[in-house]
Design an enzyme around this catalytic site. Structure first.
Site, mmCIF file in Angstrom:
data_model
loop_
_atom_site.group_PDB
_atom_site.id
_atom_site.type_symbol
_atom_site.label_atom_id
_atom_site.label_comp_id
_atom_site.label_asym_id
_atom_site.label_seq_id
_atom_site.Cartn_x
_atom_site.Cartn_y
_atom_site.Cartn_z
ATOM 1 N N TYR A 24 0.798 -1.242 0.000
ATOM 2 C CA TYR A 24 0.000 0.000 0.000
ATOM 3 C C TYR A 24 0.825 1.283 0.000
ATOM 4 C CZ TYR A 24 -3.654 -3.356 1.103
ATOM 5 O OH TYR A 24 -4.517 -4.426 1.082
ATOM 6 N N ASN A 76 -12.910 4.381 -1.567
ATOM 7 C CA ASN A 76 -12.136 3.161 -1.438
ATOM 8 C C ASN A 76 -12.851 2.336 -0.375
ATOM 9 O OD1 ASN A 76 -10.403 1.065 -0.869
ATOM 10 N ND2 ASN A 76 -8.564 2.310 -1.135
ATOM 11 N N HIS A 82 -15.488 -6.469 -1.507
ATOM 12 C CA HIS A 82 -15.655 -7.867 -1.923
ATOM 13 C C HIS A 82 -16.773 -8.581 -1.180
ATOM 14 C CE1 HIS A 82 -11.794 -6.762 -3.526
ATOM 15 N NE2 HIS A 82 -11.281 -6.660 -2.308
ATOM 16 N N ASP A 89 -26.000 -1.172 -2.172
ATOM 17 C CA ASP A 89 -27.396 -0.711 -2.139
ATOM 18 C C ASP A 89 -27.488 0.745 -1.700
ATOM 19 O OD1 ASP A 89 -28.851 -3.862 -0.927
ATOM 20 O OD2 ASP A 89 -28.249 -3.214 -2.942
ATOM 21 N N HIS A 102 -8.865 1.771 -5.676
ATOM 22 C CA HIS A 102 -8.093 0.843 -4.848
ATOM 23 C C HIS A 102 -6.618 1.179 -5.019
ATOM 24 C CE1 HIS A 102 -11.607 -1.575 -4.044
ATOM 25 N NE2 HIS A 102 -11.907 -1.485 -5.316
ATOM 26 N N VAL A 103 -5.904 1.223 -3.921
ATOM 27 C CA VAL A 103 -4.463 1.514 -3.955
ATOM 28 C C VAL A 103 -3.720 0.397 -4.688
ATOM 29 C CG1 VAL A 103 -2.428 1.851 -2.495
ATOM 30 C CG2 VAL A 103 -4.617 2.893 -1.848
ATOM 31 N N SER A 104 -4.079 -0.847 -4.345
ATOM 32 C CA SER A 104 -3.411 -1.997 -4.974
ATOM 33 C C SER A 104 -4.170 -2.419 -6.230
ATOM 34 C CB SER A 104 -3.363 -3.173 -3.981
ATOM 35 O OG SER A 104 -4.683 -3.647 -3.707
ATOM 36 N N ARG A 113 -10.258 -11.097 -4.056
ATOM 37 C CA ARG A 113 -10.248 -9.645 -4.261
ATOM 38 C C ARG A 113 -10.612 -9.255 -5.706
ATOM 39 N NH1 ARG A 113 -7.675 -7.668 0.383
ATOM 40 N NH2 ARG A 113 -6.142 -9.125 1.282
HETATM 41 O O1 CA2 Z 1 -6.043 -1.795 -2.582
HETATM 42 C C1 CA2 Z 1 -6.962 -1.238 -1.933
HETATM 43 O O2 CA2 Z 1 -7.084 -0.018 -1.790
HETATM 44 C C2 CA2 Z 1 -7.915 -2.128 -1.123
HETATM 45 O O3 CA2 Z 1 -9.188 -1.530 -1.154
HETATM 46 C C3 CA2 Z 1 -7.386 -2.147 0.279
HETATM 47 C C4 CA2 Z 1 -8.175 -3.092 1.161
HETATM 48 C C5 CA2 Z 1 -7.542 -3.196 2.541
HETATM 49 C C6 CA2 Z 1 -7.661 -1.911 3.295
HETATM 50 C C7 CA2 Z 1 -6.322 -1.397 3.679
HETATM 51 O O4 CA2 Z 1 -5.766 -2.316 4.610
HETATM 52 C C8 CA2 Z 1 -4.475 -2.011 5.030
HETATM 53 C C9 CA2 Z 1 -3.884 -2.983 5.811
HETATM 54 C C10 CA2 Z 1 -2.611 -2.772 6.243
HETATM 55 C C11 CA2 Z 1 -1.929 -1.613 5.912
HETATM 56 C C12 CA2 Z 1 -2.545 -0.635 5.125
HETATM 57 C C13 CA2 Z 1 -3.832 -0.858 4.673
HETATM 58 C C14 CA2 Z 1 -8.262 -4.492 0.556
HETATM 59 O O5 CA2 Z 1 -9.083 -5.320 1.404
HETATM 60 C C15 CA2 Z 1 -8.854 -4.431 -0.824
HETATM 61 O O6 CA2 Z 1 -8.887 -5.740 -1.372
HETATM 62 C C16 CA2 Z 1 -8.017 -3.516 -1.711
#
Ligand code: CA2
Length: 145
Positions: A24, A76, A82, A89, A102-104, A113
């Site tokens: 991230y 986001n 998911h 809704d 999404h960051v990733s 995902r």
């Molecule tokens: O890539 C993204 O922005 C996501 O929305 C981030 C989510 C996770 C939230 C961020 O979680 C973190 C965990 C540890 C460090 C930083 C962020 C993940 O569940 C999605 O599949 C993709």
């Protein structure tokens, strides 16, 4: 052209920059929100930001947006992407155009995902650009929504 944008971040995005930087990046959520606020102010528009680790709080925030005159949402949804029919809704109910970010690159990650409950009703989806994706989503909202 959106003049009142709501930036929503879902569960665990408060951890941005503090954990899993290999996935991230090192930019914090505060950095993201600060940069977005500057970007929107330069365009003469207004930005409201909200982050919650709770699905219901996000739904309540989305429902309130209609009454506040929000005319575009950048969201986001975090892991709720998911899992959450209810979040979908709520976005459908208020009928405010939104960009999902999404960051990733969720399509390069675990299979669970790869599906989003929100993408089908989003104006567009940005993923895999890191936190730069927020700036791209905000820019689109300012120019096109
Ligand atoms: O890539 C993204 O922005 C996501 O929305 C981030 C989510 C996770 C939230 C961020 O979680 C973190 C965990 C540890 C460090 C930083 C962020 C993940 O569940 C999605 O599949 C993709």
């Amino acid at each position: 052209m959106a003049k009142n944008i709501l930036l929503l971040n879902g569960p665990n995005l408060n951890l941005l920059g503090s954990r899993e930087p290999e996935v991230y990046g090192a930019t914090t959520l505060a950095d993201v929100e600060r940069a977005a606020s500057e970007q929107v102010a330069q365009a003469g528009a207004k930005l409201t930001t909200f982050q919650s680790n709770h699905e219901g709080a996000l739904i309540d925030r989305i429902q309130a947006a209609k009454k506040e005159g929000i005319d575009a949402i950048v969201i986001n949804p975090g892991g709720l992407t998911h899992t959450s029919v209810s979040l979908r809704d709520a976005l459908a109910a208020v009928a405010i155009p939104f960009v999902e970010i999404h960051v990733s690159n969720i399509h390069q990650r675990e299979a669970f995902r790869h599906h989003s409950y929100l993408s089908g009703i989003a104006v567009g989806v940005i993923c895999g650009l890191g936190t730069e994706g927020y700036a791209a989503a905000i820019s689109f909202a300012l120019k096109k929504l």
